[in-house]
Design an enzyme around this catalytic site. Structure first.
Site, short mmCIF file in Angstrom:
data_model
loop_
_atom_site.label_atom_id
_atom_site.label_comp_id
_atom_site.label_asym_id
_atom_site.label_seq_id
_atom_site.Cartn_x
_atom_site.Cartn_y
_atom_site.Cartn_z
N ILE A 36 0.81 -1.23 0.00
CA ILE A 36 0.00 0.00 0.00
C ILE A 36 0.84 1.27 0.00
CG2 ILE A 36 -2.17 -0.88 0.94
CD1 ILE A 36 -1.15 -0.07 3.72
N GLY A 37 2.13 1.11 0.15
CA GLY A 37 2.97 2.31 0.13
C GLY A 37 4.41 1.91 -0.11
N PHE B 134 12.59 4.75 1.98
CA PHE B 134 13.15 4.07 3.15
C PHE B 134 12.26 2.99 3.74
CE2 PHE B 134 15.41 7.94 2.55
CZ PHE B 134 16.72 7.56 2.75
N SER C 254 8.69 0.07 2.79
CA SER C 254 7.53 -0.38 2.01
C SER C 254 6.46 -0.75 3.02
CB SER C 254 7.86 -1.61 1.17
OG SER C 254 8.86 -1.29 0.25
N VAL C 255 5.21 -0.39 2.71
CA VAL C 255 4.13 -0.69 3.65
C VAL C 255 3.14 -1.65 2.99
CG1 VAL C 255 2.33 0.28 5.14
CG2 VAL C 255 4.44 1.56 4.77
N ASP D 7 8.23 15.87 8.97
CA ASP D 7 7.72 15.50 7.65
C ASP D 7 6.19 15.50 7.64
OD1 ASP D 7 8.07 14.90 4.99
OD2 ASP D 7 8.43 12.77 5.30
#
Ligand code: ADP
Ligand code: MG
Length: 542
Positions: A64-65, A69, A71-72, A177
């Site tokens: 999903i992402g 840095f 990966s989700v 961020d």
């Protein structure tokens, strides 16, 4: 309204070349999709291999992402008796420094789990692979819903963002961020979650122990400078595709094992437009920015006012190149000004852009202000710049060049700007961009029209970077959920269409709050705690 175009739509389409094109495009898309799916499947298999214990607990469904840095993934798990739970698995890149990883985890465990700050359920490690398991929050794509949010929804969104920021700031966490993709929003459930502490740093009195050990970019750069003036880091290619870290809306992470640091490599634009690598680091940057009419050049130096507090301030302001767009030999021999610069250019506060060494939680409030600006103007991203000076010039076109220069003095920076640009009235600006201004005939022509009499800045060399990037006045698509969510929420928002509710009477309090968030001076910028008490939220309670 439907208009007749005089085309017989019931005619057979089989031999129509247009139809062939659609068919070809359709199959191309399908191929692309299949290719992507195969890639995701491979990544999931690799993750199971890298951290085998995951397969005992989770069924990984989708990716999903994917950032520089991490990966989700979306996974399901039978964690307790009852139905399966949805879990987000964040797989951190194996080169992340252990302290950086531990600090991210500590932010989630200590400050997270309440007040709209994401919590953590488990953490898995095998060798250098770390996976953080968090409750999964189904969320919207900001861009997809931006123009369909009611004014009340915008109020709720901002209130809940401040709630999260108040929470982390109380713990002495500077997120660094803050942007829509790191503030998850489930519109139907009115749920919010601040995620991604991968760049977080601690205030001097932070309660997050490990943040005290996270080396700031400034510290790293100081270290690297002390060791050697010779470029020793991994080199970035000077031709070919731009590395993701240099991409304009991407994030520069402050992890210790980053591929390179700004202290190591300086990139300057050559006369012929080619990139040149400089052998020595410089503390004065100069870049020409083109407006429609005239170029603005900006330059940032340490001002004499704060010479004592800023770490590597120049001995003198009056070198050969002061107030010119050249970098003289005196300046070339100066040491690099170091300060944390992580984050996403369009959301960076002026003190970050000018490399002010003393940065506080106020930088997150600026970023929240940029989100609010998008929500009120209906434009996202609002600022889009590939480098800090372009971003600074873009801020000047909204907040005024004199005002920016004045504010920078308070934190020890001297900005040179070749052209004076006035501050804009925030209400007028947002109403014009939103198309609520009766004098403005068309939304899409507005930015250009505006640019022709007020210097809207765009980078000469980068067609993607302009001060205000237009987003078509989007209709709510009806399914704006992020990838992996479509099954469960296909019909959730059928009732939402472009929502004008409340937009014709935006109270002055909204623009007053925006003004206080986009305060160029971090010392007087509104805090999260104060923002929650602002009259804009008068009938809302914590
Ligand atoms: P990165 O450091 O790569 O930016 P993030 O923590 O921001 O990692 O996660 C990247 C994306 O993954 C987010 O923008 C969001 O879309 C998704 N995501 C992260 N955490 C969750 C979560 N707990 N629930 C649902 N989606 C999540
Ligand atoms: Mg993120």
């Amino acid at each position: 309204m439907e208009a007749s175009l005089g085309i017989q739509m019931d005619e057979p389409m089989a031999f129509c070349p247009q139809h062939d094109r659609f068919q070809a495009e359709g199959s191309l898309k399908k191929n692309e999709q299949n290719f992507k799916l195969a890639g995701v499947k491979r990544d999931i298999e690799k993750l199971y291999e890298a951290v085998p214990q995951l397969s005992n607990v989770f069924k990984i469904k989708d990716k999903i992402g994917e950032g520089t840095f991490s990966s989700v993934y979306l996974a399901t798990a039978q964690l307790q008796v009852g139905p399966e739970e949805k879990i987000a698995l964040k797989h951190l890149i194996p080169t992340s420094h252990p302290i950086r990883i531990a600090a991210e985890l500590q932010c989630l465990t200590v400050a997270g789990g309440q007040d709209n700050v994401m919590g953590v359920k488990y953490c898995f490690r095998k060798n250098d692979h770390v996976v953080i398991a968090m409750p999964y929050l189904e969320h919207e794509s900001f861009l997809d819903i931006l123009n369909s949010l009611s004014f009340q929804e915008v109020r709720e969104y901002m209130f809940n963002l401040f709630k999260a920021l108040k929470r982390i700031h109380q713990f002495g966490i500077v997120h660094r961020d803050v942007k829509p993709s790191n503030f998850l929003y489930n519109r139907r459930l009115k749920k919010y979650a601040l995620v991604d502490f991968g760049l977080a740093q601690g205030t001097h009195d932070t309660k997050i122990e490990l943040l005290k050990f996270v080396q700031s970019e400034a510290q790293q750069e100081r270290c690297s400078q002390n060791k050697s003036h010779i470029i020793t880091g991994n080199k970035i290619p000077l031709s070919g595709p731009v590395p993701k870290e240099l991409d304009q809306q991407s994030t520069t992470k402050a992890s210790v094992k980053r591929p390179y640091t700004n202290a190591q490599i300086q990139i300057k634009q050559g006369k012929d437009g080619k990139l040149m690598k400089q052998s020595k680091t410089v503390d004065v940057l100069s870049r020409k920015l083109a407006t429609k009419k005239k170029a603005i050049s900006t330059k940032v130096m340490n001002s004499g006012v704060m010479r004592k507090t800023a770490s590597s301030c120049p001995a003198s302001l009056t070198c050969d190149c002061y107030a010119t767009d050249k970098v003289c030999s005196i300046c070339l021999s100066r040491r690099q000004q170091v300060a944390p610069r992580a984050g996403t250019p369009g959301f960076r506060a002026p003190e970050v852009l000018t490399k002010c060494p003393n940065q506080t939680t106020a930088i997150d409030m600026w970023s929240a202000g940029v989100i609010f600006l998008s929500l009120l103007s209906g434009r996202y991203p609002f600022y889009k710049a590939s480098d800090d000076l372009t971003a600074l010039a873009q801020i000047m076109t909204i907040r005024g060049s004199r005002e920016t220069i004045q504010a920078a003095k308070t934190f020890g920076k001297s900005i040179l700007c070749s052209k004076e640009v006035p501050a804009q009235d925030l209400r007028k600006l947002c109403e014009r961009l939103r198309g609520m201004d009766s004098n403005t005939p068309k939304l899409t022509s507005d930015v250009q029209g505006h640019a022709s009499h007020q210097p809207t800045i765009s980078e000469k060399t980068d067609h993607k970077a302009s001060c205000l990037i237009q987003t078509p006045p989007g209709q709510y698509s009806g399914n704006s959920f992020k990838k992996g969510d479509s099954n469960s929420c296909e019909h959730c928002f059928a009732e939402y269409n472009t929502n004008l509710e409340g937009w014709n009477e935006v109270p002055n309090e909204a623009y007053d709050l925006l003004d206080k968030l986009l305060d160029l001076n971090p010392a007087s910028r509104i805090t999260a705690e104060e923002a929650l008490l602002h009259p804009f939220f008068k009938d809302m309670s914590l």
